[in-house]
Design an enzyme around this catalytic site. Structure first.
Site, PDB file in Angstrom:
ATOM      1  N   ALA A 246       0.840  -1.195   0.000  1.00 33.56           N
ATOM      2  CA  ALA A 246       0.000   0.000   0.000  1.00 33.56           C
ATOM      3  C   ALA A 246       0.876   1.246   0.000  1.00 33.56           C
ATOM      4  O   ALA A 246       2.022   1.225   0.455  1.00 33.56           O
ATOM      5  CB  ALA A 246      -0.905  -0.005   1.223  1.00 33.56           C
ATOM      6  N   GLY A 247       0.328   2.333  -0.496  1.00 29.43           N
ATOM      7  CA  GLY A 247       1.056   3.585  -0.563  1.00 29.43           C
ATOM      8  C   GLY A 247       1.312   4.015  -1.992  1.00 29.43           C
ATOM      9  O   GLY A 247       1.277   5.202  -2.307  1.00 29.43           O
TER      10      GLY A 247
ATOM     11  N   ASP B 271      -0.647   3.003  -4.610  1.00 28.17           N
ATOM     12  CA  ASP B 271      -1.992   3.301  -5.114  1.00 28.17           C
ATOM     13  C   ASP B 271      -2.888   3.615  -3.919  1.00 28.17           C
ATOM     14  O   ASP B 271      -3.664   2.785  -3.463  1.00 28.17           O
ATOM     15  CB  ASP B 271      -2.532   2.116  -5.913  1.00 28.17           C
ATOM     16  CG  ASP B 271      -3.851   2.431  -6.600  1.00 28.17           C
ATOM     17  OD1 ASP B 271      -4.250   3.619  -6.615  1.00 28.17           O
ATOM     18  OD2 ASP B 271      -4.490   1.496  -7.115  1.00 28.17           O
TER      19      ASP B 271
ATOM     20  N   ASN C 292       8.497   9.381   4.412  1.00 23.91           N
ATOM     21  CA  ASN C 292       7.193   9.987   4.163  1.00 23.91           C
ATOM     22  C   ASN C 292       6.474  10.245   5.484  1.00 23.91           C
ATOM     23  O   ASN C 292       6.648   9.522   6.466  1.00 23.91           O
ATOM     24  CB  ASN C 292       6.350   9.105   3.233  1.00 23.91           C
ATOM     25  CG  ASN C 292       5.496   8.113   3.983  1.00 23.91           C
ATOM     26  OD1 ASN C 292       4.433   8.456   4.502  1.00 23.91           O
ATOM     27  ND2 ASN C 292       5.949   6.864   4.056  1.00 23.91           N
ATOM     28  N   ARG C 293       5.694  11.295   5.471  1.00 25.61           N
ATOM     29  CA  ARG C 293       4.811  11.605   6.601  1.00 25.61           C
ATOM     30  C   ARG C 293       3.454  12.061   6.055  1.00 25.61           C
ATOM     31  O   ARG C 293       2.908  13.085   6.438  1.00 25.61           O
ATOM     32  CB  ARG C 293       5.437  12.664   7.506  1.00 25.61           C
ATOM     33  CG  ARG C 293       5.884  13.953   6.838  1.00 25.61           C
ATOM     34  CD  ARG C 293       6.221  15.027   7.887  1.00 25.61           C
ATOM     35  NE  ARG C 293       6.658  16.265   7.285  1.00 25.61           N
ATOM     36  CZ  ARG C 293       7.930  16.653   7.200  1.00 25.61           C
ATOM     37  NH1 ARG C 293       8.888  15.867   7.679  1.00 25.61           N
ATOM     38  NH2 ARG C 293       8.241  17.821   6.659  1.00 25.61           N
TER      39      ARG C 293
ATOM     40  N   ASN D 172      -4.536  -1.425   9.426  1.00 26.02           N
ATOM     41  CA  ASN D 172      -3.292  -0.692   9.650  1.00 26.02           C
ATOM     42  C   ASN D 172      -3.318  -0.070  11.046  1.00 26.02           C
ATOM     43  O   ASN D 172      -4.084   0.852  11.313  1.00 26.02           O
ATOM     44  CB  ASN D 172      -3.121   0.394   8.589  1.00 26.02           C
ATOM     45  CG  ASN D 172      -1.802   1.146   8.731  1.00 26.02           C
ATOM     46  OD1 ASN D 172      -1.023   0.896   9.641  1.00 26.02           O
ATOM     47  ND2 ASN D 172      -1.558   2.074   7.814  1.00 26.02           N
TER      48      ASN D 172
ATOM     49  N   SER E 249       1.056   2.800  11.170  1.00 26.48           N
ATOM     50  CA  SER E 249       1.581   3.993  10.512  1.00 26.48           C
ATOM     51  C   SER E 249       2.216   4.908  11.557  1.00 26.48           C
ATOM     52  O   SER E 249       1.607   5.214  12.577  1.00 26.48           O
ATOM     53  CB  SER E 249       0.463   4.751   9.795  1.00 26.48           C
ATOM     54  OG  SER E 249       0.918   6.023   9.356  1.00 26.48           O
TER      55      SER E 249
END
Length: 523
Positions: free
Chosen positions: A149-150, A152, A198-199, A289, A292
């Site tokens: 994931a990430g 799309d 990434n954030r 999830n 994160s």
């Protein structure tokens, strides 16, 4: 009227001066003219035929050249997919998020025009090649490679990603209500390490929007084969309801909204349950999830009590999904929760809730051990490493392999199974009956899948044979890396950052490297 004498005399003189032409001579002259005309016609016809032949040859050459260019340009193994496009995107779009959005938009448009890159027959695809197919949740997958994931985030290009050769594609994460995520800039490159930070903060269009997009995808597919949405989702098309393609799986990742109070397990569970209600029909697997690093309080949900309550609610809702085959449920855990006590709590929650498997790994907040010995990075890259957010890159591999081994050992441990067996003995009888109806059982037994009649006769005490499935993500860049996590106990190896730096041919290359490695005789 009388003719003037002068004119009359001139006419008489002219007639007398013109000699008489014999009839034979006139005939020869006429024949000569006809022959000249015929020769001219033949010459014109010949020139026209040559011209037409040249035109046909040119058009044929153009078509053949275009076909060759099309086949090469849309093949994932094309040189420029790895060595031209990724560096070009980095040059044109200094901001990593803009480059990501441009890549997604391009893939969507190219797919709609049938000009997208796709995996064609590999040079290594022969009958003598090593078999890299796997069985996951009772389904046969052609290979054990997935896209995390990430890439799309909004389920815009799942089919274009499947075309790259992956057997599993994970879309999302998706929150119940739309949210913007964190302020920009929020994605950063470290090219010297092939790494990313990434954030994003789970920027999402919301569950309703993603569900509408996936629903339309199912309906379009149904129209091509004469089925409605319900028929496709209930298996009349003979394909999984999520991936819509044999031997493939679509994972949909779900998460809570940022403003939802993480201290209220009930409120958090409500967020996840809503996502299940909206998206469960269109997923082969739902991914919870709780790992994160960019959503405040989300990782606190990995404590045993709140995680058990949350996962139990998700599993219960997933079993209500309105279709014949219910979606499986997996939980995605953080690589930073690596203390034995933390991992044991997660394993307990997995067994107690009935979750089908674990995705080991996500981005990490830690910055130690991510620079290989002897590798130097620029001052700007050193500054980038100080940015807040989750890091991903090749140096995550060692941690991923270690976590997979430990989770495999803990998940297979008998203590948790016995605990669940003691507390849910009555429920197991019902679960076994359901498994017999569905022609499958949760997880992958080491001895292989039981048939319907065999499953129905298995006593409750044999539930200890059940094995939870593990997917692994983090640091996987080549075939050797993939084999390491698979041999450590994972069923599927997931990639993301390596696609950003390696381009559209990454999946094909990893699989070819796996086959080569497996075919190489060991010393």
């Amino acid at each position: 009227m009388a003719v003037p004498r002068t004119i009359a005399n001139r006419a008489v003189f002219s007639a007398a001066a013109r000699p008489a032409v014999p009839r034979q001579t006139q005939t020869l002259r006429q024949l000569s003219r006809v022959q000249q005309r015929a020769a001219s016609t033949e010459s014109t016809t010949g020139s026209s035929a040559i011209s037409r032949a040249r035109t046909a040859l040119f058009l044929t050459s153009a078509v053949l050249s275009g076909t060759v260019i099309y086949i090469y340009a849309t093949d994932t193994r094309a040189f420029f997919h790895r060595h031209v496009i990724p560096p070009l995107l980095r040059f044109v779009y200094p901001d990593a998020e803009e480059a990501h959005n441009a890549a997604v938009s391009s893939m969507r448009n190219l797919y709609n025009l049938n000009l997208h890159p796709r995996e064609r027959g590999s040079a290594l695809t022969t009958n003598g090649d090593a078999d890299i197919s796997v069985s996951v949740f009772g389904s046969h997958l052609a290979n054990p490679i997935a896209i995390s994931a990430g890439l799309d985030k909004h389920a815009e290009i799942p089919d274009a990603l499947f075309a790259l050769g992956a057997s599993v594609v994970e879309v999302g994460g998706c929150t119940p209500r739309p949210q913007e995520g964190n302020p920009k800039p929020r994605m950063f490159r470290i090219p010297g390490l092939d790494g990313l930070i990434n954030r994003y903060g789970l920027n999402s269009g919301g569950a309703d929007k993603m569900a509408a997009r996936l629903r339309e995808r199912v309906r379009k597919f149904g129209k091509t084969i004469g089925l409605d949405e319900s028929g496709v989702l209930n298996g009349d098309a003979g394909v999984p309801p999520g991936s819509l393609s044999p031997g493939r799986m679509l994972l949909v990742q779900i998460a809570k909204n940022k403003e939802t109070d993480e201290s209220s397990v009930e409120a958090v569970a409500k967020d996840y349950v809503y996502c299940v209600q909206q998206l469960g029909r269109y997923a082969d697997v739902l991914v919870v999830n709780v790992s994160s690093p960019n959503t405040p309080g989300l990782r606190d949900l990995q404590a045993v009590e709140p995680l058990t309550k949350l996962l139990t609610a998700v599993v219960a809702e997933a079993r209500k999904t309105d279709r014949k085959v219910k979606p499986k449920v997996m939980v995605k855990v953080s690589p930073d929760e690596d203390e034995d006590s933390q991992m044991e709590g997660i394993v307990q929650a997995v067994w107690s809730s009935g979750v089908d498997g674990v995705i080991v790994g996500n981005t990490t907040k830690r910055r130690t051990g991510i620079i290989p010995p002897g590798v130097g990075i620029t001052h700007n890259e050193q500054m980038t490493l100080t940015e807040t957010g989750g890091y991903s890159g090749p140096m995550m591999l060692g941690r991923t392999v270690d976590l997979v081994k430990r989770y495999r050992k803990m998940l297979d441990g008998h203590s948790w199974r016995e605990l669940v067996q003691d507390t849910k003995r009555v429920e197991e009888a019902v679960d076994v009956s359901i498994a017999g109806i569905d022609d499958t059982i949760t997880g992958i037994p080491k001895e292989g899948l039981a048939t319907k009649s065999e499953t129905a006769s298995i006593p409750a005490t044999t539930s200890a044979k059940e094995q939870k499935t593990i997917f692994a993500t983090g640091g996987i860049t080549n075939g050797q890396d993939a084999l390491k996590v698979l041999n450590a106990g994972a069923s599927v190896a997931m990639v993301y950052t390596s696609l950003v730096y390696g381009g559209a041919g990454t999946i094909t290359r990893i699989k070819d490297e796996m086959k080569t490695e497996m075919d190489t005789p060991k010393a």
